[in-house]
Design a protein around this motif. Structure first.
Motif, PDB file in Angstrom:
ATOM      1  N   ALA A  33       0.811  -1.215   0.000  1.00 33.44           N
ATOM      2  CA  ALA A  33       0.000   0.000   0.000  1.00 33.44           C
ATOM      3  C   ALA A  33       0.849   1.271   0.000  1.00 33.44           C
ATOM      4  N   SER A  34       2.102   1.161   0.390  1.00 30.71           N
ATOM      5  CA  SER A  34       2.961   2.342   0.491  1.00 30.71           C
ATOM      6  C   SER A  34       3.807   2.567  -0.760  1.00 30.71           C
ATOM      7  N   PHE A  35       3.417   1.980  -1.883  1.00 30.00           N
ATOM      8  CA  PHE A  35       4.190   2.149  -3.119  1.00 30.00           C
ATOM      9  C   PHE A  35       4.264   3.627  -3.503  1.00 30.00           C
ATOM     10  N   LYS A  36       5.295   3.984  -4.243  1.00 33.09           N
ATOM     11  CA  LYS A  36       5.482   5.376  -4.664  1.00 33.09           C
ATOM     12  C   LYS A  36       5.747   5.420  -6.168  1.00 33.09           C
ATOM     13  N   MET A  37       5.089   6.346  -6.829  1.00 32.39           N
ATOM     14  CA  MET A  37       5.276   6.547  -8.266  1.00 32.39           C
ATOM     15  C   MET A  37       6.333   7.609  -8.511  1.00 32.39           C
ATOM     16  N   ALA A  38       7.086   7.439  -9.575  1.00 33.87           N
ATOM     17  CA  ALA A  38       8.034   8.456 -10.019  1.00 33.87           C
ATOM     18  C   ALA A  38       7.331   9.372 -11.021  1.00 33.87           C
ATOM     19  N   SER A  39       7.909  10.547 -11.225  1.00 38.12           N
ATOM     20  CA  SER A  39       7.319  11.484 -12.180  1.00 38.12           C
ATOM     21  C   SER A  39       7.904  11.326 -13.582  1.00 38.12           C
ATOM     22  N   ASP A  40       9.106  10.747 -13.681  1.00 37.59           N
ATOM     23  CA  ASP A  40       9.734  10.536 -14.981  1.00 37.59           C
ATOM     24  C   ASP A  40      10.812   9.465 -14.848  1.00 37.59           C
ATOM     25  N   VAL A  41      11.486   9.160 -15.944  1.00 47.26           N
ATOM     26  CA  VAL A  41      12.478   8.085 -15.936  1.00 47.26           C
ATOM     27  C   VAL A  41      13.634   8.405 -15.006  1.00 47.26           C
ATOM     28  N   ASP A  42      14.116   9.638 -15.033  1.00 54.51           N
ATOM     29  CA  ASP A  42      15.249   9.999 -14.180  1.00 54.51           C
ATOM     30  C   ASP A  42      14.909   9.812 -12.708  1.00 54.51           C
ATOM     31  N   GLU A  43      13.720  10.231 -12.315  1.00 54.66           N
ATOM     32  CA  GLU A  43      13.337  10.053 -10.914  1.00 54.66           C
ATOM     33  C   GLU A  43      13.155   8.576 -10.586  1.00 54.66           C
TER      34      GLU A  43
END
Length: 271
Positions: free
Chosen positions: A225-235
């Motif tokens: 449930a605590s997964f995190k998305m990146a905003s782009d490939v570098d992140e």
């Protein structure tokens, strides 16, 4: 008799309006995540010595993908999810035989509509790494440090990246590409699912076109449930891989509708 394995793969009209449905259409979309259902089902049956073409009754099996809106009364559901873009749209069913769903958000969506749903979660794409082990792809493709697979609607944003892989590439090649990668990122849900199935590090990138519903559903269904998305490939590269799922295939395998092919007691040693 045969069971129809429902999956999304439309052929879109070349022009708008009624005439567009009469004229030759574009080829099928062939988005790889939406094509996974039939081969997974067929391989599950093959391993038990069952013939897909020899079902015990006619029916429809809705499996893999955010295609719950395609379900009809009486359908069997195994691992399917709801698309966040369709939660406010009509769903033309009131009676489903649900064996498993992708995650708890889909489960609650169905329960709110009076559908009985067991607490069995998991996208059947997670079985790919068990059905076709990563080692079996050795030598099929050059090993890649990074593969970037966007959601179908995010392709233009990533098509110039050196690690880009088109989600509508042939299914077998896409599975092999993921299996021979060291790290997978993108907004394609099934790119992440297949990476998880092979034990490969991955990081989800936020989609510009897809609501977070299906991603959250999947991650929560695999205990993250605590997964995190990146905003782009570098992140995504800076964040590194998401925690791999603490998930066993056993419940999802047991929940498979073996009875549609006259098998009521699946062998626990399927693998």
């Amino acid at each position: 008799m045969a069971v129809d394995i429902v999956h999304w793969n439309p052929r879109k009209p070349r022009i708008r309006g009624p005439l567009g449905w009469l004229l030759p259409k574009y080829p099928p979309v062939n988005n790889f995540g939406d094509l996974l259902g039939p081969p997974i089902v067929r391989e599950m049956l093959r391993r038990r010595g069952l013939d897909y073409e020899k079902a015990s009754s006619e029916g429809r099996l809705v499996a893999v993908g955010s295609i719950m809106r395609m379900a009809r009364d009486g359908d069997v559901v195994w691992g399917t999810g709801v698309n966040g873009k369709s939660t406010a749209l009509p769903h033309e069913f009131s009676n489903l035989d649900v064996r498993a769903v992708r995650g708890p958000l889909t489960a609650q969506f169905l329960r709110d509509r009076g559908i009985d749903v067991p607490d069995v979660y998991g996208d059947p794409g997670l079985l790919v790494g068990w059905l076709w082990p990563r080692e079996s792809f050795d030598g099929t493709m050059k090993r890649r440090a990074l593969t970037v697979i966007p959601n179908l609607h995010d392709v233009d944003r990533y098509k110039d990246h050196p690690g880009f892989w088109h989600p509508c590439s042939p299914l077998s090649q896409t599975i092999a590409r993921i299996a021979t990668s060291d790290f997978v990122v993108g907004s394609s849900l099934h790119a992440v699912v297949l990476a998880d199935s092979f034990g490969i590090g991955s990081r989800l990138i936020r989609s510009a076109h897809e609501p977070p519903f299906k991603y959250e559903d999947y991650y929560r269904g695999t205990g993250r449930a605590s997964f995190k998305m990146a905003s782009d490939v570098d992140e995504a590269l800076a964040m590194g891989g998401e925690e791999l799922p603490g998930w066993s295939p056993d419940e999802l395998v047991r929940a498979f509708p073996w009875d549609l092919w006259s098998l009521t007691e699946p062998n626990r040693n399927l693998w």
